[in-house]
Design an enzyme around this catalytic site. Structure first.
Site, PDB file in Angstrom:
ATOM      1  N   ASP A  43      -6.212  -0.106   1.474  1.00 24.22           N
ATOM      2  CA  ASP A  43      -6.325   1.270   0.970  1.00 24.22           C
ATOM      3  C   ASP A  43      -7.300   2.100   1.817  1.00 24.22           C
ATOM      4  OD1 ASP A  43      -5.143  -0.415  -0.793  1.00 24.22           O
ATOM      5  OD2 ASP A  43      -6.473   0.004  -2.477  1.00 24.22           O
ATOM      6  N   THR A  54      -0.714  -6.080   5.103  1.00 24.97           N
ATOM      7  CA  THR A  54      -2.142  -5.985   4.784  1.00 24.97           C
ATOM      8  C   THR A  54      -2.909  -6.511   5.987  1.00 24.97           C
ATOM      9  OG1 THR A  54      -1.577  -6.359   2.466  1.00 24.97           O
ATOM     10  CG2 THR A  54      -3.896  -6.483   3.027  1.00 24.97           C
ATOM     11  N   SER A  59      -2.430 -10.363  -5.050  1.00 24.67           N
ATOM     12  CA  SER A  59      -3.830 -10.822  -5.015  1.00 24.67           C
ATOM     13  C   SER A  59      -4.635 -10.110  -6.088  1.00 24.67           C
ATOM     14  CB  SER A  59      -4.461 -10.513  -3.656  1.00 24.67           C
ATOM     15  OG  SER A  59      -3.616 -10.865  -2.605  1.00 24.67           O
ATOM     16  N   ILE A  74       0.690  -0.325  -0.831  1.00 25.15           N
ATOM     17  CA  ILE A  74       0.492  -1.156  -2.028  1.00 25.15           C
ATOM     18  C   ILE A  74      -0.997  -1.466  -2.082  1.00 25.15           C
ATOM     19  CG2 ILE A  74       0.971  -3.408  -3.074  1.00 25.15           C
ATOM     20  CD1 ILE A  74       3.685  -3.353  -1.464  1.00 25.15           C
ATOM     21  N   GLY A 101      -1.336  -2.142   3.402  1.00 20.60           N
ATOM     22  CA  GLY A 101      -1.980  -2.903   2.337  1.00 20.60           C
ATOM     23  C   GLY A 101      -3.483  -2.737   2.233  1.00 20.60           C
ATOM     24  N   LYS A 137       4.966  -6.007   3.398  1.00 24.04           N
ATOM     25  CA  LYS A 137       3.681  -5.475   2.909  1.00 24.04           C
ATOM     26  C   LYS A 137       2.662  -5.923   3.936  1.00 24.04           C
ATOM     27  CE  LYS A 137       0.645  -6.800  -0.922  1.00 24.04           C
ATOM     28  NZ  LYS A 137      -0.600  -6.203  -0.488  1.00 24.04           N
ATOM     29  N   TYR A 161       5.059 -10.623   2.445  1.00 22.07           N
ATOM     30  CA  TYR A 161       3.669 -10.242   2.177  1.00 22.07           C
ATOM     31  C   TYR A 161       2.799 -10.893   3.242  1.00 22.07           C
ATOM     32  CZ  TYR A 161      -0.744  -9.945  -0.560  1.00 22.07           C
ATOM     33  OH  TYR A 161      -2.033  -9.711  -0.989  1.00 22.07           O
ATOM     34  N   SER A 170      -4.843  -2.169  -4.528  1.00 23.29           N
ATOM     35  CA  SER A 170      -5.577  -2.430  -5.773  1.00 23.29           C
ATOM     36  C   SER A 170      -6.274  -1.175  -6.298  1.00 23.29           C
ATOM     37  CB  SER A 170      -6.624  -3.520  -5.539  1.00 23.29           C
ATOM     38  OG  SER A 170      -7.594  -3.084  -4.596  1.00 23.29           O
TER      39      SER A 170
HETATM   40  C1  NAY Z   1      -2.328  -7.500  -3.490  1.00 18.12           C
HETATM   41  O1  NAY Z   1      -1.515  -8.387  -3.306  1.00 18.12           O
HETATM   42  O2  NAY Z   1      -2.772  -7.247  -4.607  1.00 18.12           O
HETATM   43  C2  NAY Z   1      -2.801  -6.789  -2.331  1.00 18.12           C
HETATM   44  O3  NAY Z   1      -2.926  -7.369  -1.264  1.00 18.12           O
HETATM   45  C3  NAY Z   1      -3.068  -5.354  -2.448  1.00 18.12           C
HETATM   46  C4  NAY Z   1      -3.856  -4.884  -1.297  1.00 18.12           C
HETATM   47  C5  NAY Z   1      -5.314  -5.116  -1.577  1.00 18.12           C
HETATM   48  N1  NAY Z   1      -5.706  -6.355  -0.974  1.00 18.12           N
HETATM   49  C6  NAY Z   1      -6.449  -7.261  -1.626  1.00 18.12           C
HETATM   50  C7  NAY Z   1      -6.646  -8.556  -0.925  1.00 18.12           C
HETATM   51  O4  NAY Z   1      -6.951  -7.050  -2.703  1.00 18.12           O
HETATM   52  O5  NAY Z   1      -5.697  -2.883  -1.983  1.00 18.12           O
HETATM   53  C8  NAY Z   1      -6.065  -3.911  -1.106  1.00 18.12           C
HETATM   54  C9  NAY Z   1      -7.575  -4.102  -1.143  1.00 18.12           C
HETATM   55  O6  NAY Z   1      -7.983  -4.565  -2.400  1.00 18.12           O
HETATM   56  C10 NAY Z   1      -8.289  -2.798  -0.853  1.00 18.12           C
HETATM   57  O7  NAY Z   1      -7.822  -2.237   0.328  1.00 18.12           O
HETATM   58  C11 NAY Z   1      -9.803  -3.023  -0.773  1.00 18.12           C
HETATM   59  O8  NAY Z   1     -10.123  -3.748   0.405  1.00 18.12           O
END
Ligand code: NAY
Length: 289
Positions: A187, A163, A44, A202, A185, A161, A133, A204
């Site tokens: 953070d 989330t 994502s 994992i 997932g 993963k 995922y 962002s």
């Molecule tokens: C992805 O596929 O990039 C992820 O799901 C990584 C996890 C992130 N989820 C999204 C939807 O971005 O790191 C999280 C998220 O950005 C972070 O916790 C802030 O909410």
């Protein structure tokens, strides 16, 4: 395959094309500065679902070239076009990616049998490993313990993963499947996964704050939860501001302030609000990013 994996950000220009040099800089930032254990490519955070098949392949190729075998690589290939998922899976497998991952198919209300068929097809066609995922907030697919169990029967399904904020489900999965990889997932909730015995995370925000994530995970593994909590508090002070200012736009702005050509987000994502630049600069210095 354990540890902190950055969900790799991808820099675009105003036309939505990939900025290759900027992407290479973001990869180096993750490996050399954040010292992550791996990269989760085309998730994502990479704005994957807005890219063409050719762009997705380009990202897989550039990451593999720039990484030169240094950290583990997971290729997210999920798509509701199963033919595309298989083609991307074969492409990433040929490039030597350590595992595939695929988001649960979304948009249509696929039955669980259809979801299972989707994973089995990608695995059978690519002969690679698979990390499910699960991101119910974005896909609307909440799988039950029984459904995870049905997927985990396949030995090529090496993990998930996760989330999700359902830590009861996470605990049940952990107890029943000590040998499957579980990555958290969110953070901002890393510590709860870490005390539940996850293998990694994992995220962002690890593109800019990976070192703190590593500390949280390691401290929990060493039973130093109150110290881990201190770092989670600092981390969440940062994440709270990033979420308010616009997640991917602000992460890219932070990278730009630190000298990386992180480009912009793909439209229709809004542009970063430039009036907020001074605040982001302050975040960079306050949080030592
Ligand atoms: C992805 O596929 O990039 C992820 O799901 C990584 C996890 C992130 N989820 C999204 C939807 O971005 O790191 C999280 C998220 O950005 C972070 O916790 C802030 O909410």
């Amino acid at each position: 395959m354990k540890g902190i994996f950055s969900a790799l950000l991808v820099p675009f220009d105003e036309s939505g094309d990939i900025k290759e040099q900027g992407l290479r800089e973001i990869i180096r930032q993750n490996i050399d500065k954040q010292k992550v254990d791996g990269l989760y490519v085309n998730g994502s955070s990479g704005e994957n679902f807005m890219m063409s098949t050719e762009q997705k392949k380009e990202v897989f190729r550039i990451v593999s070239e720039e990484n030169k075998g240094k950290v583990k690589l997971i290729a997210q290939v999920g798509s509701i076009n199963l033919n595309e998922a298989v083609a991307l899976g074969k492409y990433a497998t040929d490039l030597g990616y350590d595992s595939l991952s695929a988001v649960t198919p979304f948009y249509y209300k696929f039955s669980f049998d259809e979801i299972k068929y989707y994973y089995e097809t990608i695995i059978n066609e690519t002969k690679n490993n698979m990390i499910i995922y699960a991101i119910p907030a974005l896909t609307g697919i909440s799988m039950s313990l029984d459904q995870f169990e049905a997927l985990f029967q396949n030995e090529n399904v090496i993990g998930v993963k996760f989330t999700d904020g359902n830590f009861y489900l996470l605990e049940r999965l952990r107890k029943k499947y000590p040998n499957k990889l579980i990555y958290s997932g969110f953070d901002e909730m890393l510590i709860y996964g870490a005390i539940s015995g996850i293998d990694g995370a994992i995220g962002s925000t690890f593109n800019i704050n990976g070192k703190r994530a590593k500390q949280i995970l390691t401290l929990c593994q060493e039973d130093q939860v109150s110290k881990a909590y201190e770092i989670q508090h600092i981390t969440n002070d940062l994440i709270e501001r990033i979420l308010d200012l616009g997640l991917y736009q602000t992460l890219k702005e932070i990278l730009k302030i630190t000298g990386i050509d992180a480009g912009v987000c793909k439209k229709p994502f809004e542009a970063f609000n430039f009036e907020k630049r001074a605040e982001v600069k302050k975040l960079v210095s306050t949080f030592n990013l």
